[in-house]
Design a protein around this motif. Structure first.
Motif, short mmCIF file in Angstrom:
data_model
loop_
_atom_site.label_atom_id
_atom_site.label_comp_id
_atom_site.label_asym_id
_atom_site.label_seq_id
_atom_site.Cartn_x
_atom_site.Cartn_y
_atom_site.Cartn_z
N ILE A 4 0.64 -1.21 0.07
CA ILE A 4 0.16 0.13 0.10
C ILE A 4 0.84 1.40 0.01
N GLU A 5 1.81 1.34 0.76
CA GLU A 5 3.00 2.51 0.77
C GLU A 5 3.39 2.56 -0.45
N ALA A 8 0.95 3.99 -2.92
CA ALA A 8 0.52 5.54 -2.70
C ALA A 8 1.82 6.25 -3.22
N LYS A 15 0.76 10.95 2.02
CA LYS A 15 0.01 10.61 3.28
C LYS A 15 -1.06 9.45 3.11
N ILE A 16 -1.02 8.46 4.06
CA ILE A 16 -2.01 7.40 4.21
C ILE A 16 -2.82 7.74 5.36
N LEU A 18 -5.84 6.03 7.88
CA LEU A 18 -6.77 4.72 7.91
C LEU A 18 -7.27 4.92 9.51
N CYS A 36 2.74 4.31 11.50
CA CYS A 36 1.69 5.25 11.52
C CYS A 36 1.73 6.05 12.90
N ASP A 59 -2.63 8.07 10.73
CA ASP A 59 -2.03 8.28 9.54
C ASP A 59 -0.28 8.11 9.37
#
Length: 64
Positions: A4-5, A8, A15-16, A18, A36, A59
């Motif tokens: 996912i990182e 992205a 930024k993620i 969740l 995170c 995040d």
């Protein structure tokens, strides 16, 4: 999370964001281990089995 990182970053995200339930200690441990940080708690965000539940927001900045 690594996939996912990478996805992205390759798509220009910096930024993620969740969410998880505060009682999901295993999920929290994974997210914190991956870098995170806990941003806050949404109180009484929704209902589970008829009772209100809080939701934790996290995040991760991908700037490095």
């Amino acid at each position: 999370m690594g996939h996912i990182e990478n996805t992205a970053r390759s798509n220009g995200f910096y930024k993620i964001v969740l969410t998880t339930f505060p009682f999901n200690k295993a999920g929290q441990a994974l997210y914190l281990e991956m870098g995170c940080r806990i941003v806050g708690i949404f109180r009484d965000h929704g209902k589970i089995n008829g009772s209100f539940a809080h939701v934790m927001a996290l995040d991760e900045l991908l700037l490095s």
